[in-house]
Design an enzyme around this catalytic site. Structure first.
Site, short mmCIF file in Angstrom:
data_model
loop_
_atom_site.label_atom_id
_atom_site.label_comp_id
_atom_site.label_asym_id
_atom_site.label_seq_id
_atom_site.Cartn_x
_atom_site.Cartn_y
_atom_site.Cartn_z
N LYS A 96 0.85 -1.19 0.00
CA LYS A 96 0.00 0.00 0.00
C LYS A 96 0.89 1.25 0.00
O LYS A 96 1.89 1.30 0.73
CB LYS A 96 -0.88 0.00 1.25
CG LYS A 96 -1.93 -1.10 1.21
CD LYS A 96 -2.86 -1.05 2.38
CE LYS A 96 -3.97 -2.07 2.22
NZ LYS A 96 -3.53 -3.43 1.86
N ASP A 130 -1.78 -1.98 -4.01
CA ASP A 130 -3.18 -2.07 -3.57
C ASP A 130 -3.85 -0.71 -3.68
O ASP A 130 -3.18 0.33 -3.65
CB ASP A 130 -3.24 -2.50 -2.09
CG ASP A 130 -2.92 -3.97 -1.89
OD1 ASP A 130 -2.88 -4.73 -2.87
OD2 ASP A 130 -2.70 -4.35 -0.72
N MET A 131 -5.18 -0.71 -3.77
CA MET A 131 -5.89 0.57 -3.79
C MET A 131 -6.52 0.80 -2.41
O MET A 131 -7.15 -0.10 -1.86
CB MET A 131 -6.97 0.57 -4.87
CG MET A 131 -7.57 1.93 -5.13
SD MET A 131 -6.36 3.20 -5.58
CE MET A 131 -6.16 2.92 -7.34
N GLN A 159 -11.32 -0.46 -8.07
CA GLN A 159 -12.48 -0.89 -7.26
C GLN A 159 -13.78 -0.59 -8.01
O GLN A 159 -14.03 0.57 -8.37
CB GLN A 159 -12.47 -0.13 -5.94
CG GLN A 159 -11.21 -0.35 -5.11
CD GLN A 159 -10.84 0.87 -4.27
OE1 GLN A 159 -10.98 2.01 -4.73
NE2 GLN A 159 -10.34 0.65 -3.07
N ARG A 180 -5.70 -5.37 -11.07
CA ARG A 180 -6.53 -6.28 -10.27
C ARG A 180 -7.87 -5.58 -10.07
O ARG A 180 -7.91 -4.44 -9.59
CB ARG A 180 -5.88 -6.54 -8.91
CG ARG A 180 -6.81 -7.30 -7.96
CD ARG A 180 -6.40 -7.14 -6.48
NE ARG A 180 -5.11 -7.72 -6.21
CZ ARG A 180 -4.31 -7.27 -5.23
NH1 ARG A 180 -4.67 -6.25 -4.46
NH2 ARG A 180 -3.14 -7.83 -5.03
N LYS A 183 -14.12 -5.29 -5.70
CA LYS A 183 -15.32 -4.47 -5.49
C LYS A 183 -14.99 -3.21 -4.68
O LYS A 183 -15.60 -2.17 -4.89
CB LYS A 183 -16.40 -5.28 -4.79
CG LYS A 183 -16.98 -6.38 -5.68
CD LYS A 183 -18.19 -7.04 -5.05
CE LYS A 183 -18.65 -8.23 -5.88
NZ LYS A 183 -19.77 -8.95 -5.28
N GLY A 184 -14.05 -3.32 -3.73
CA GLY A 184 -13.70 -2.16 -2.89
C GLY A 184 -14.08 -2.42 -1.45
O GLY A 184 -15.18 -2.92 -1.17
N THR A 222 -12.25 -11.68 -6.62
CA THR A 222 -13.57 -11.76 -5.98
C THR A 222 -13.81 -13.17 -5.47
O THR A 222 -13.21 -14.13 -5.97
CB THR A 222 -14.68 -11.36 -6.98
OG1 THR A 222 -15.95 -11.44 -6.33
CG2 THR A 222 -14.71 -12.25 -8.21
C1 LIG Z 1 -6.97 -10.71 -3.96
C2 LIG Z 1 -7.77 -9.56 -3.43
C3 LIG Z 1 -7.18 -8.34 -3.29
C4 LIG Z 1 -7.91 -7.24 -2.85
N1 LIG Z 1 -7.33 -5.99 -2.83
C5 LIG Z 1 -8.09 -4.92 -2.52
C6 LIG Z 1 -7.59 -3.60 -2.63
O1 LIG Z 1 -6.45 -3.36 -3.04
N2 LIG Z 1 -8.41 -2.58 -2.29
C7 LIG Z 1 -9.69 -2.78 -1.85
O2 LIG Z 1 -10.41 -1.80 -1.57
N3 LIG Z 1 -10.18 -4.02 -1.71
C8 LIG Z 1 -9.42 -5.09 -2.02
N4 LIG Z 1 -9.95 -6.36 -1.92
C9 LIG Z 1 -11.23 -6.57 -1.19
C10 LIG Z 1 -12.43 -6.42 -2.09
O3 LIG Z 1 -12.57 -5.07 -2.47
C11 LIG Z 1 -13.72 -6.87 -1.41
O4 LIG Z 1 -13.94 -6.11 -0.26
C12 LIG Z 1 -13.73 -8.34 -1.00
O5 LIG Z 1 -13.09 -9.13 -1.95
C13 LIG Z 1 -15.18 -8.86 -0.89
O6 LIG Z 1 -15.85 -8.74 -2.11
P1 LIG Z 1 -16.25 -9.99 -3.05
O7 LIG Z 1 -15.89 -9.61 -4.44
O8 LIG Z 1 -15.63 -11.21 -2.55
O9 LIG Z 1 -17.82 -10.01 -3.05
P2 LIG Z 1 -18.93 -9.96 -1.93
O10 LIG Z 1 -20.18 -9.66 -2.66
O11 LIG Z 1 -18.53 -9.05 -0.80
O12 LIG Z 1 -18.94 -11.42 -1.38
C14 LIG Z 1 -19.31 -12.51 -2.19
C15 LIG Z 1 -19.21 -13.78 -1.36
O13 LIG Z 1 -17.84 -14.02 -1.04
C16 LIG Z 1 -17.71 -14.50 0.28
N5 LIG Z 1 -16.94 -13.50 1.06
C17 LIG Z 1 -16.60 -12.26 0.68
N6 LIG Z 1 -15.85 -11.65 1.62
C18 LIG Z 1 -15.75 -12.54 2.63
C19 LIG Z 1 -15.10 -12.50 3.88
N7 LIG Z 1 -14.42 -11.45 4.31
N8 LIG Z 1 -15.20 -13.59 4.67
C20 LIG Z 1 -15.88 -14.69 4.26
N9 LIG Z 1 -16.52 -14.77 3.08
C21 LIG Z 1 -16.44 -13.72 2.28
C22 LIG Z 1 -19.09 -14.70 0.81
O14 LIG Z 1 -19.48 -16.02 0.50
C23 LIG Z 1 -19.90 -13.70 0.00
O15 LIG Z 1 -21.26 -14.06 -0.10
C24 LIG Z 1 -9.25 -7.43 -2.44
C25 LIG Z 1 -9.86 -8.68 -2.58
C26 LIG Z 1 -9.15 -9.73 -3.08
C27 LIG Z 1 -9.85 -11.03 -3.28
#
Ligand SMILES: Cc1cc2nc3c(=O)[nH]c(=O)nc-3n(C[C@H](O)[C@H](O)[C@H](O)COP(=O)(O)OP(=O)(O)OC[C@H]3O[C@@H](n4cnc5c(N)ncnc54)[C@H](O)[C@@H]3O)c2cc1C
Length: 303
Positions: A96, A130-131, A159, A180, A183-184, A222
């Protein structure tokens, strides 16, 4: 409401102190954090590699306030590349910018980033920036473009909850930047970000299509099976090879899905965070899924 409260608490120093000095909560952080030391992160990375998944290692921390602290962080990132090479791991690194002094000065921060990308280049590796929250987006995009103009081994994160993201993607793609998509994870206002999950998801789908069609190698980050299905379908329709993109997921989240994707022949990279500064990262993981908070509270009172 709960998400918003947890994200607000993630900035609270007194709550951070209480959580991180408590033995039970420290143990529970291991659900999402590989450990407090690089040795533990290396062990977790090897297990991912053995299961057919690549890794990106993140030494946790954000918002350092002195140049000396930022330089210390830079040194620890240099050491991570050396260690990855020594251990022959299939891994790169995520960091970061606020860990590397972005709040002090963008020029100072850029100097540190360049010294890290130099080390990454020496090992034919990669640095992912990272963002963070939207107050840093413009500065991050600008810095990444400047660094990308000098070296191909840097990329960043976009994001889908931000309205500006499609423009940022086009801007970064013009520099050949690898992205990458996620969602954020931060608390953002309706002035800058979609408030409804359906809109965040719709934008994720739109941006996934732009990235997969771009001809560059990107990461679709995701755990959402619907988003993953969209990417798989789109890639198949457009005859985009499974080797031309990767799925990325967080350590400890949906390991079933991680393994399924590997079995189905997709590239998967796991984000493996470690270090003592795990509190804000841990809170963002709790905020993402209310069931995680229930798990946390139940285990806390049981122990
Ligand atoms: C490799 C990676 C790098 C990332 N880097 C950044 C970044 O640089 N900046 C940033 O703002 N965000 C980052 N994120 C976080 C991202 O923005 C989301 O907040 C996070 O991935 C949850 O979103 P989702 O796409 O999994 O979907 P969601 O709609 O939130 O979740 C979908 C499903 O995934 C599962 N799930 C999601 N999160 C969790 C959890 N914490 N615990 C258990 N189950 C869960 C559940 O089954 C949920 O129903 C990153 C995520 C990943 C995977």
């Amino acid at each position: 409401m709960l998400r918003s409260t947890l994200l607000k608490l993630s900035n609270s120093k007194s709550f951070a102190h209480w959580v991180t000095s408590n033995g039970t909560t420290r143990r529970m952080s291991h659900r999402f954090v590989a450990g407090e030391t690089l040795d533990e992160a290396i062990e977790a990375s090897r297990a991912c590699n053995d299961a057919g998944m690549a890794v990106t290692l993140d030494c946790l921390g954000e918002n350092v306030s002195t140049p000396a602290d930022a330089q210390k962080v830079r040194d620890s990132y240099l050491a991570i590349y050396d260690r990855i090479a020594r251990e022959k791991l299939n891994a790169n690194v995520s960091c970061k910018l606020t860990q590397l002094g972005l709040d002090i000065s963008p020029e100072f921060c850029e100097g540190l980033v360049l010294s890290i990308t130099e080390r990454a280049a020496a090992y034919d590796s990669f640095l992912r920036i990272d963002m963070e929250s939207s107050i840093y987006t413009q500065r991050t995009v600008d810095l990444v473009k400047r660094v990308r103009a000098q070296t191909p081994c840097v990329g960043t994160v976009i994001q889908s909850y931000l309205y500006r993201s499609e423009n940022d993607i086009h801007d970064l793609l013009a520099y050949g930047c690898r992205i990458r998509l996620c969602k954020g994870a931060y608390k953002e206002s309706e002035e800058v970000a979609f408030a409804r999950k359906a809109d965040v998801d719709a934008n994720f789908v739109k941006l996934t299509r732009i990235l997969l069609s771009s001809g560059f190698y990107h990461g679709i980050a995701t755990h959402d099976p619907r988003m993953i299905a969209v990417a798989i379908r789109f890639a198949a329709e457009k005859k985009i090879s499974r080797d031309d993109f990767e799925f990325q997921m967080l350590y400890g989240v949906r390991t079933d899905l991680q393994r399924q994707l590997v079995r189905d022949g997709y590239r998967v990279r796991i984000y493996v965070p470690y270090g003592q500064e795990w509190f804000p990262y841990f809170m963002r993981r709790l905020a993402e899924r209310p069931a995680n908070l229930g798990f946390f509270i139940r285990n806390f009172f049981r122990s």
